[in-house]
Design a protein around this motif. Structure first.
Motif, short mmCIF file in Angstrom:
data_model
loop_
_atom_site.label_atom_id
_atom_site.label_comp_id
_atom_site.label_asym_id
_atom_site.label_seq_id
_atom_site.Cartn_x
_atom_site.Cartn_y
_atom_site.Cartn_z
N HIS A 1 10.58 3.98 -0.59
CA HIS A 1 10.59 3.16 0.51
C HIS A 1 10.03 1.80 -0.23
CE1 HIS A 1 10.23 0.63 4.02
NE2 HIS A 1 9.09 0.56 3.77
N ALA A 2 10.79 0.67 -0.01
CA ALA A 2 10.23 -0.72 -0.67
C ALA A 2 9.60 -1.49 0.52
CB ALA A 2 11.22 -1.26 -1.09
N PRO B 1 4.65 -21.20 2.16
CA PRO B 1 3.32 -21.43 2.71
C PRO B 1 3.20 -22.78 3.43
CG PRO B 1 3.71 -20.96 0.18
CD PRO B 1 5.02 -21.30 0.93
N GLY B 2 2.49 -22.69 4.32
CA GLY B 2 1.93 -23.78 5.05
C GLY B 2 0.56 -23.71 5.54
N PRO B 3 0.27 -24.71 6.58
CA PRO B 3 -1.04 -24.30 7.26
C PRO B 3 -1.50 -23.10 7.97
CG PRO B 3 0.09 -26.50 7.87
CD PRO B 3 0.87 -25.73 7.28
N GLY B 4 -2.49 -22.68 7.58
CA GLY B 4 -2.67 -21.36 8.24
C GLY B 4 -2.17 -20.19 7.64
N PHE B 5 -1.63 -20.27 6.64
CA PHE B 5 -0.94 -19.27 5.69
C PHE B 5 -1.88 -18.23 5.08
CE2 PHE B 5 0.85 -17.45 1.66
CZ PHE B 5 2.22 -17.26 2.04
N ALA B 6 -2.77 -18.61 4.46
CA ALA B 6 -4.12 -17.62 3.85
C ALA B 6 -4.34 -16.85 5.25
CB ALA B 6 -5.23 -18.36 3.49
N GLU B 7 -4.75 -17.44 6.32
CA GLU B 7 -5.23 -16.61 7.57
C GLU B 7 -4.27 -15.47 7.99
OE1 GLU B 7 -5.15 -19.89 7.47
OE2 GLU B 7 -7.43 -20.36 6.88
N VAL B 8 -2.92 -16.14 8.11
CA VAL B 8 -1.86 -14.87 8.74
C VAL B 8 -1.80 -13.80 7.48
CG1 VAL B 8 0.40 -15.16 9.49
CG2 VAL B 8 -1.14 -16.92 10.07
N LEU B 9 -1.67 -14.02 6.24
CA LEU B 9 -1.15 -13.35 5.24
C LEU B 9 -1.80 -11.82 5.41
CD1 LEU B 9 0.49 -13.40 2.59
CD2 LEU B 9 -1.44 -13.93 1.13
N PRO B 10 -3.16 -11.69 5.69
CA PRO B 10 -3.61 -10.20 5.64
C PRO B 10 -3.08 -9.74 6.96
CG PRO B 10 -5.43 -11.81 5.41
CD PRO B 10 -4.19 -12.56 5.52
N ILE B 11 -2.82 -10.38 7.96
CA ILE B 11 -2.25 -9.90 9.23
C ILE B 11 -0.82 -9.28 9.00
CG2 ILE B 11 -1.62 -10.28 11.68
CD1 ILE B 11 -3.89 -12.41 11.65
N VAL B 12 0.05 -10.19 8.54
CA VAL B 12 1.21 -9.61 8.06
C VAL B 12 1.33 -8.44 7.18
CG1 VAL B 12 3.51 -10.48 6.93
CG2 VAL B 12 2.12 -11.88 8.54
N ASP B 13 0.43 -8.54 6.16
CA ASP B 13 0.37 -7.37 5.21
C ASP B 13 0.11 -6.06 5.74
OD1 ASP B 13 0.66 -6.41 2.52
OD2 ASP B 13 -1.74 -6.14 2.62
N GLY B 14 -1.00 -6.36 7.08
CA GLY B 14 -1.25 -5.02 7.88
C GLY B 14 -0.13 -4.53 8.54
N ASP B 15 0.81 -5.41 8.88
CA ASP B 15 1.92 -5.11 9.80
C ASP B 15 2.95 -4.38 9.05
OD1 ASP B 15 0.71 -6.12 12.20
OD2 ASP B 15 1.88 -7.92 12.33
N LEU B 16 3.15 -4.98 7.87
CA LEU B 16 4.08 -4.37 6.80
C LEU B 16 3.64 -2.98 6.35
CD1 LEU B 16 4.79 -7.49 4.64
CD2 LEU B 16 6.60 -6.31 6.31
N VAL C 1 6.86 11.36 -1.76
CA VAL C 1 7.21 10.09 -1.27
C VAL C 1 6.30 8.97 -1.71
CG1 VAL C 1 6.88 8.89 1.20
CG2 VAL C 1 7.28 11.21 1.18
N GLU C 2 7.08 8.03 -2.01
CA GLU C 2 6.33 6.76 -2.76
C GLU C 2 6.94 5.47 -1.95
OE1 GLU C 2 7.96 6.08 -6.57
OE2 GLU C 2 7.19 7.76 -7.48
N VAL C 3 5.76 4.75 -1.58
CA VAL C 3 5.88 3.44 -0.96
C VAL C 3 5.42 2.37 -2.25
CG1 VAL C 3 5.22 1.83 0.87
CG2 VAL C 3 5.67 4.27 1.30
N THR C 4 6.40 1.52 -2.45
CA THR C 4 6.03 0.49 -3.47
C THR C 4 6.51 -0.87 -2.89
OG1 THR C 4 6.79 2.13 -5.13
CG2 THR C 4 6.57 0.07 -5.94
N GLU C 5 5.71 -1.71 -3.36
CA GLU C 5 5.73 -3.16 -2.85
C GLU C 5 6.76 -3.73 -3.81
OE1 GLU C 5 2.59 -5.98 -0.84
OE2 GLU C 5 2.16 -5.60 -2.89
N ASN D 1 15.13 -3.63 -6.82
CA ASN D 1 14.31 -3.28 -8.06
C ASN D 1 13.41 -2.04 -7.74
OD1 ASN D 1 15.27 -5.59 -9.04
ND2 ASN D 1 13.51 -6.77 -8.37
N VAL D 2 12.72 -1.86 -6.79
CA VAL D 2 11.96 -0.75 -6.38
C VAL D 2 12.80 0.51 -6.58
CG1 VAL D 2 10.55 0.41 -4.74
CG2 VAL D 2 10.18 -1.89 -5.01
N ILE D 3 13.97 0.45 -6.02
CA ILE D 3 14.79 1.68 -6.06
C ILE D 3 15.19 2.01 -7.60
CG2 ILE D 3 17.07 2.63 -5.34
CD1 ILE D 3 16.61 1.08 -2.57
N CYS D 4 15.90 1.14 -8.10
CA CYS D 4 16.17 1.34 -9.47
C CYS D 4 14.96 1.79 -10.52
CB CYS D 4 16.88 -0.04 -10.03
SG CYS D 4 18.65 0.11 -9.20
#
Length: 161
Positions: free
Chosen positions: A46-47, A58-73, A98-102, A107-110
């Motif tokens: 899974h990629a 990136p825009g205002p608040g990008f750094a604050e939202v990034l960890p939240i989005v990463d957690g959701d992913l 099972v592998e999960v790769t970012e 690219n991940v599959i190949c």
């Protein structure tokens, strides 16, 4: 003492789509059950997208939202993996890696094919038309041209209206 030949590797790409679940189910039915000793070692890949690619520019608040989005992913990836493992359990297929790769799925599959020296790659087809495929790109098409092994594209049958 005779050594047993190592099984060939089959990589199956998984994501959250019903097309992916269908392709995995189809593959298990045709290659792994009811055989007591499967011909292939099964690796599910899974990629997980990068959080930055999910957010866009990136825009205002990008750094604050990034960890939240990463957690959701990460949660979404865990659900994809659990669903795939459940499909395998229902078919009594327990020897699964099972592998999960970012990264970008293409690219991940190949890269997984190369890493595992896979003999066969299985991907589901989303059934996009020519225009959607041109705009979104086709992972299965990319893999068919770039993976260093045989690629099987499993299509979900169209439902009759």
């Amino acid at each position: 003492m005779a050594t047993t030949p190592e099984r060939k590797v089959m990589v199956v790409a998984i994501d959250e789509s019903e097309h992916s679940a269908y392709a995995l189910n189809w593959t298990l039915c045709h290659f792994f059950t009811p055989m007591p000793s499967p011909l292939f070692k099964l690796v599910l890949v899974h990629a997980k997208p990068y959080a930055t690619s999910a957010l866009g520019i990136p825009g205002p608040g990008f750094a604050e939202v990034l960890p939240i989005v990463d957690g959701d992913l990460k949660k979404k990836a865990a659900k994809v993996v659990e669903k795939a493992k459940e499909i395998c359990r229902k078919k009594s297929v327990t020897d699964v890696e099972v592998e999960v790769t970012e990264g970008d799925p293409r690219n991940v599959i190949c890269e997984a094919v190369d890493k595992h020296h896979a003999s066969l790659l299985v991907v589901g087809s989303h059934g996009y038309g020519a225009i959607k495929r041109a705009v979104l790109g086709s992972i299965s098409d990319y893999c068919a041209h770039h993976a260093a092994c045989t690629v099987m594209i499993v299509k979900k049958p169209k439902t009759k209206h």
